[in-house]
Enzyme design. Structure first.
Site, PDB file in Angstrom:
ATOM      1  N   HIS A  84       0.790  -1.119   0.186  1.00 56.99           N
ATOM      2  CA  HIS A  84       0.034   0.037  -0.094  1.00 56.99           C
ATOM      3  C   HIS A  84       0.765   1.160   0.047  1.00 56.99           C
ATOM      4  O   HIS A  84       0.905   2.334  -0.783  1.00 56.99           O
ATOM      5  CB  HIS A  84      -0.840   0.030   1.312  1.00 56.99           C
ATOM      6  CG  HIS A  84      -1.941   1.145   1.250  1.00 56.99           C
ATOM      7  ND1 HIS A  84      -2.598   1.163   2.269  1.00 56.99           N
ATOM      8  CD2 HIS A  84      -1.976   2.136   0.493  1.00 56.99           C
ATOM      9  CE1 HIS A  84      -3.569   2.496   1.991  1.00 56.99           C
ATOM     10  NE2 HIS A  84      -2.933   3.057   0.924  1.00 56.99           N
ATOM     11  N   GLU A 126       0.591   7.695  -3.656  1.00 58.83           N
ATOM     12  CA  GLU A 126       1.552   7.445  -2.677  1.00 58.83           C
ATOM     13  C   GLU A 126       2.716   8.267  -2.738  1.00 58.83           C
ATOM     14  O   GLU A 126       3.129   8.967  -1.776  1.00 58.83           O
ATOM     15  CB  GLU A 126       2.215   6.081  -2.698  1.00 58.83           C
ATOM     16  CG  GLU A 126       0.803   4.876  -1.992  1.00 58.83           C
ATOM     17  CD  GLU A 126       0.465   5.165  -0.570  1.00 58.83           C
ATOM     18  OE1 GLU A 126       1.208   5.525   0.346  1.00 58.83           O
ATOM     19  OE2 GLU A 126      -0.822   5.615  -0.634  1.00 58.83           O
ATOM     20  N   HIS A 130       2.651  10.818   0.541  1.00 57.27           N
ATOM     21  CA  HIS A 130       3.703  10.223   1.333  1.00 57.27           C
ATOM     22  C   HIS A 130       5.271  10.645   0.849  1.00 57.27           C
ATOM     23  O   HIS A 130       6.054  10.756   1.530  1.00 57.27           O
ATOM     24  CB  HIS A 130       3.476   8.833   1.902  1.00 57.27           C
ATOM     25  CG  HIS A 130       2.055   8.448   2.418  1.00 57.27           C
ATOM     26  ND1 HIS A 130       2.052   8.921   3.488  1.00 57.27           N
ATOM     27  CD2 HIS A 130       1.014   8.021   1.720  1.00 57.27           C
ATOM     28  CE1 HIS A 130       0.752   8.522   3.794  1.00 57.27           C
ATOM     29  NE2 HIS A 130       0.191   7.927   2.837  1.00 57.27           N
TER      30      HIS A 130
END
Length: 234
Positions: A84, A126, A130
């Site tokens: 993930h 992502e 992040h």
């Protein structure tokens, strides 16, 4: 008499305000997510990573129940645990979207990651949310994801799950600990939704070694048992 009552009312209101302020302060201390780190959203300024491994069959069943458009990773290929993300974390809380707009992600990098993260939309998201907080370049961030994933061995019983299985989250956690020397219960947690296992999350230092993280356990699954749907296709 009037002045006395006015003074009493003023004292009462001040007492209420002080109580409300104290309650708010205590609430922030009790909820780490509300206590922002002083480094909030500064790229590269964080304490550790969380490698999040999603049980793909659970994700696909939930997507089908929501009636959304078909997900690429749910097309029949036999995905089990997929990445993930690799999430920078503070000891309390986490940064996100550290560069707006995020540097443009090269599509060659996206293509190279599809074996671990089988959806381009996931990879782009992502990176934006992040990766920009890692302080790494696009290529180095996704190389770090690949290295982190290579560090973790998936327990053999979850590699080819052909039938639905009811599991205790604690047993899943224990299976990962047994399969990965150096991994402790303080460094791993299992998350779930109402009925299904969702993810296994593992804490790692910046140099991708297993490390303890107390906050992770506060978000762990509290159910006695959950379902792991079988792997699709294959």
């Amino acid at each position: 008499m009037f002045h006395s009552r006015l003074h009493s009312l003023s004292c009462f209101l001040i007492s209420l305000l002080l109580s409300a302020s104290l309650f708010t302060s205590l609430s922030i201390l009790a909820d780490p997510a509300m206590a922002q780190d002083k480094r909030q959203n500064a790229p590269g300024e964080f304490d550790f990573y969380v490698l999040s491994l999603s049980w793909s069959p659970s994700f696909c069943e939930e997507a089908a129940e929501r009636g959304g458009r078909s997900q690429i990773q749910c097309s029949g290929r036999p995905y089990a645990f997929v990445v993930h993300g690799l999430w920078p974390q503070y000891e309390n809380g986490f940064p996100e979207y550290c560069q707006r707009p995020a540097p443009r992600l090269n599509r060659n990098i996206v293509s190279s990651m599809l074996d671990l993260m089988p959806a381009p939309g996931l990879i782009f998201n992502e990176w934006d949310k992040h990766g920009t907080c890692s302080g790494l370049s696009e290529r180095n961030y996704f190389e770090a994801i690949r290295k982190a994933r290579a560090t973790v061995k998936i327990p053999a019983e979850f590699l080819d799950l052909s039938q639905a299985r009811t599991v205790a989250p604690a047993d899943v956690e224990e299976a990962f600990i047994k399969a990965n020397p150096g991994l402790s219960s303080a460094a791993v947690s299992v998350t779930c939704n109402r009925t299904r296992l969702s993810e296994v999350r593992i804490c790692m230092s910046k140099d991708l070694q297993f490390r303890a993280c107390e906050e992770l356990d506060r978000r762990a699954c509290r159910r006695d048992q959950v379902t792991m749907p079988p792997i699709r296709g294959g």
